[in-house]
Design an enzyme around this catalytic site. Structure first.
Site, mmCIF file in Angstrom:
data_model
loop_
_atom_site.group_PDB
_atom_site.id
_atom_site.type_symbol
_atom_site.label_atom_id
_atom_site.label_comp_id
_atom_site.label_asym_id
_atom_site.label_seq_id
_atom_site.Cartn_x
_atom_site.Cartn_y
_atom_site.Cartn_z
ATOM 1 N N ASN A 176 7.797 -12.718 11.812
ATOM 2 C CA ASN A 176 8.094 -11.618 10.885
ATOM 3 C C ASN A 176 9.410 -10.963 11.319
ATOM 4 O OD1 ASN A 176 8.233 -9.201 9.513
ATOM 5 N ND2 ASN A 176 6.104 -8.601 9.907
ATOM 6 N N CYS B 254 9.514 -3.316 6.598
ATOM 7 C CA CYS B 254 9.570 -4.698 6.094
ATOM 8 C C CYS B 254 9.908 -4.775 4.607
ATOM 9 C CB CYS B 254 8.251 -5.409 6.359
ATOM 10 S SG CYS B 254 7.866 -5.500 8.102
ATOM 11 N N HIS C 132 7.446 -11.571 1.636
ATOM 12 C CA HIS C 132 7.690 -11.121 3.010
ATOM 13 C C HIS C 132 6.855 -11.995 3.942
ATOM 14 C CE1 HIS C 132 8.122 -8.872 6.581
ATOM 15 N NE2 HIS C 132 6.932 -8.293 6.533
HETATM 16 N N1 ACO Z 1 -4.668 -13.738 20.934
HETATM 17 C C1 ACO Z 1 -6.012 -13.804 21.079
HETATM 18 N N2 ACO Z 1 -6.840 -12.839 20.638
HETATM 19 C C2 ACO Z 1 -6.299 -11.796 20.000
HETATM 20 C C3 ACO Z 1 -4.907 -11.660 19.813
HETATM 21 C C4 ACO Z 1 -4.085 -12.687 20.304
HETATM 22 N N3 ACO Z 1 -2.734 -12.671 20.161
HETATM 23 N N4 ACO Z 1 -4.674 -10.509 19.137
HETATM 24 C C5 ACO Z 1 -5.866 -9.928 18.926
HETATM 25 N N5 ACO Z 1 -6.846 -10.693 19.458
HETATM 26 C C6 ACO Z 1 -8.293 -10.446 19.465
HETATM 27 C C7 ACO Z 1 -8.640 -8.997 19.307
HETATM 28 O O1 ACO Z 1 -8.607 -8.346 20.556
HETATM 29 C C8 ACO Z 1 -10.029 -9.088 18.728
HETATM 30 O O2 ACO Z 1 -10.921 -9.344 19.772
HETATM 31 P P1 ACO Z 1 -12.425 -8.698 19.744
HETATM 32 O O3 ACO Z 1 -13.089 -9.275 18.526
HETATM 33 O O4 ACO Z 1 -12.996 -9.170 21.031
HETATM 34 O O5 ACO Z 1 -12.204 -7.216 19.657
HETATM 35 C C9 ACO Z 1 -9.986 -10.336 17.835
HETATM 36 O O6 ACO Z 1 -8.856 -11.093 18.314
HETATM 37 C C10 ACO Z 1 -9.797 -10.047 16.371
HETATM 38 O O7 ACO Z 1 -8.732 -9.099 16.226
HETATM 39 P P2 ACO Z 1 -8.164 -8.690 14.831
HETATM 40 O O8 ACO Z 1 -7.090 -7.651 15.015
HETATM 41 O O9 ACO Z 1 -9.311 -8.348 13.932
HETATM 42 O O10 ACO Z 1 -7.504 -10.073 14.341
HETATM 43 P P3 ACO Z 1 -6.951 -10.461 12.938
HETATM 44 O O11 ACO Z 1 -7.607 -11.651 12.416
HETATM 45 O O12 ACO Z 1 -6.838 -9.267 12.016
HETATM 46 O O13 ACO Z 1 -5.440 -10.919 13.282
HETATM 47 C C11 ACO Z 1 -3.205 -10.032 13.086
HETATM 48 C C12 ACO Z 1 -4.526 -10.010 13.878
HETATM 49 C C13 ACO Z 1 -2.630 -11.416 13.177
HETATM 50 C C14 ACO Z 1 -2.262 -9.007 13.712
HETATM 51 C C15 ACO Z 1 -3.476 -9.676 11.594
HETATM 52 O O14 ACO Z 1 -4.312 -8.569 11.515
HETATM 53 C C16 ACO Z 1 -2.204 -9.378 10.788
HETATM 54 O O15 ACO Z 1 -1.380 -10.245 10.554
HETATM 55 N N6 ACO Z 1 -2.089 -8.159 10.273
HETATM 56 C C17 ACO Z 1 -1.022 -7.801 9.287
HETATM 57 C C18 ACO Z 1 0.300 -7.567 9.907
HETATM 58 C C19 ACO Z 1 1.264 -7.096 8.843
HETATM 59 O O16 ACO Z 1 1.262 -7.569 7.718
HETATM 60 N N7 ACO Z 1 2.087 -6.087 9.124
HETATM 61 C C20 ACO Z 1 2.887 -5.497 8.031
HETATM 62 C C21 ACO Z 1 4.267 -5.782 8.108
HETATM 63 S S1 ACO Z 1 4.995 -5.404 9.666
HETATM 64 C C22 ACO Z 1 6.084 -4.075 9.464
HETATM 65 O O17 ACO Z 1 6.205 -3.443 8.457
HETATM 66 C C23 ACO Z 1 6.902 -3.694 10.687
#
Ligand code: ACO
Length: 323
Positions: A280, A114, A250
């Site tokens: 993204n 990214c 980004h």
């Molecule tokens: N729908 C419903 N529930 C979900 C989903 C979904 N799509 N995805 C995860 N959950 C659940 C999980 O299973 C978890 O359940 P549990 O508590 O029962 O175990 C709960 O939601 C919380 O999960 P987290 O992973 O802690 O959720 P978070 O608030 O962190 O959000 C997300 C997830 C949106 C992916 C976030 O972590 C994020 O945006 N991370 C950064 C991504 C990023 O910046 N990537 C870098 C660039 S990409 C690249 O370089 C290719």
């Protein structure tokens, strides 16, 4: 004496198909409200079967070339940032060069996930400042939808397809003020996509070929790292936060973007956000957002713009620009 690289033109391309959160909710256990609240994303674009990283790059590049009022043959450097090339070789940059009918450029791809567009901008800036290039084309182009596991709700909600481009030229006027790029390979396990054909043959990884991410951990590192790069950029330019007119981040997650804006004490009105309808788009995202804000008249000539990105590797970087 030429001392700056200046952005002469911008371009962007988004595929026609829109895939909404509701549509994703029909196939995996998630909901529009969960996705929107956690990420800020409502929909993303999906490339058609005939489209490739190079075909999308061509459309974005032609727009940037036209906006710069430049002939494709004047370009002497083409850098494409992509994590989704159609070929191992030739590079997508060479495919793009052929599509543009250019015979005069050096052309190569870079892979910084990214952060690819910021890495490319940093490389181009060095080439131009050293006098090794006069007109350079940067394209970030991604078909993330083909490396997303559409059964994994943790990743399939995040990504989209698209291409963004910049045409950059040597200039006496202030342009790119500074670029800052970094990497830390320690974090491979938190975010990766292993190449399905080339991975070691003893690999048992069933996720092979797809984006694999520990989102929550990536999130925390991203927020901290982007905070640090903002400080580094301001310090290098001896600039105060208030002197920045626009933040073009980004587009990974609205909560990460808001944290960076808060660090800069910037109102969200000064932040270009496209992720609601694009998701993204990895290396294309900063370029697409920049293009959108230039074309709709928000970013004006003479304004100071901070670009930043964070991605797999981990890689991260920033560029401070006087547009
Ligand atoms: N729908 C419903 N529930 C979900 C989903 C979904 N799509 N995805 C995860 N959950 C659940 C999980 O299973 C978890 O359940 P549990 O508590 O029962 O175990 C709960 O939601 C919380 O999960 P987290 O992973 O802690 O959720 P978070 O608030 O962190 O959000 C997300 C997830 C949106 C992916 C976030 O972590 C994020 O945006 N991370 C950064 C991504 C990023 O910046 N990537 C870098 C660039 S990409 C690249 O370089 C290719």
């Amino acid at each position: 004496m030429t001392s700056y690289s200046k952005i002469l033109g911008t371009g962007g391309y988004l595929p026609e198909e829109i895939r909404t959160n509701e549509q994703i909710s029909e196939t995996v256990d998630t909901s529009d409200s969960w996705i929107f609240e956690r990420t800020g994303i409502k929909s993303r674009r999906i490339a058609a079967p005939h489209e490739t990283a190079a075909s999308m790059a061509e459309i974005a590049a032609r727009q940037a070339i036209e906006a710069a009022n430049c002939d494709p043959d004047e370009i002497d450097l083409i850098i494409v940032a992509t994590g989704t090339p159609e070929y191992v070789y030739p590079s997508t940059a060479c495919l793009l060069q052929q599509r543009l009918g250019n015979k005069n450029a050096a052309a190569f791809d870079i892979q910084a996930a990214c952060s690819g567009s910021i890495y490319a901008l940093s490389i181009v800036d060095q080439f131009i400042k050293s006098g090794s290039a006069k007109k350079a084309l940067i394209v970030g182009t991604e078909i993330c939808s083909r490396i997303v596991d559409w059964t994994d709700r943790g990743t399939c909600i995040l990504f989209g397809d698209g291409a963004g481009a910049l045409l950059i030229g040597a200039s006496n006027e202030a342009g790119v003020l500074s670029t800052h790029i970094h990497a830390d390979g320690e974090f491979e396990e938190l975010l990766y996509c292993r190449n399905s054909q080339i991975a070691s043959i003893d690999s048992q990884d069933e996720e092979i070929g797809f984006i694999n991410m520990r989102g929550n951990e990536v999130f925390k590192v991203a927020v901290n790292t982007l905070g640090r790069i903002v400080d580094e950029t301001l310090e290098a330019n001896k600039m105060a936060k208030e002197e920045i007119d626009w933040l073009v981040p980004h587009q990974a997650n609205i909560r990460i973007i808001m944290a960076t804006a808060k660090k800069l004490k910037m109102s969200m009105d000064q932040v270009v956000v496209t992720l609601e309808n694009q998701g993204n788009t990895s290396s294309a995202s900063v370029l697409l957002a920049f293009n959108e804000a230039v074309r709709d008249g928000r970013i004006k000539r003479g304004q100071v713009v901070l670009l930043e990105a964070f991605g797999a590797g981990f890689t991260w970087g920033s560029a401070l620009i006087k547009y």
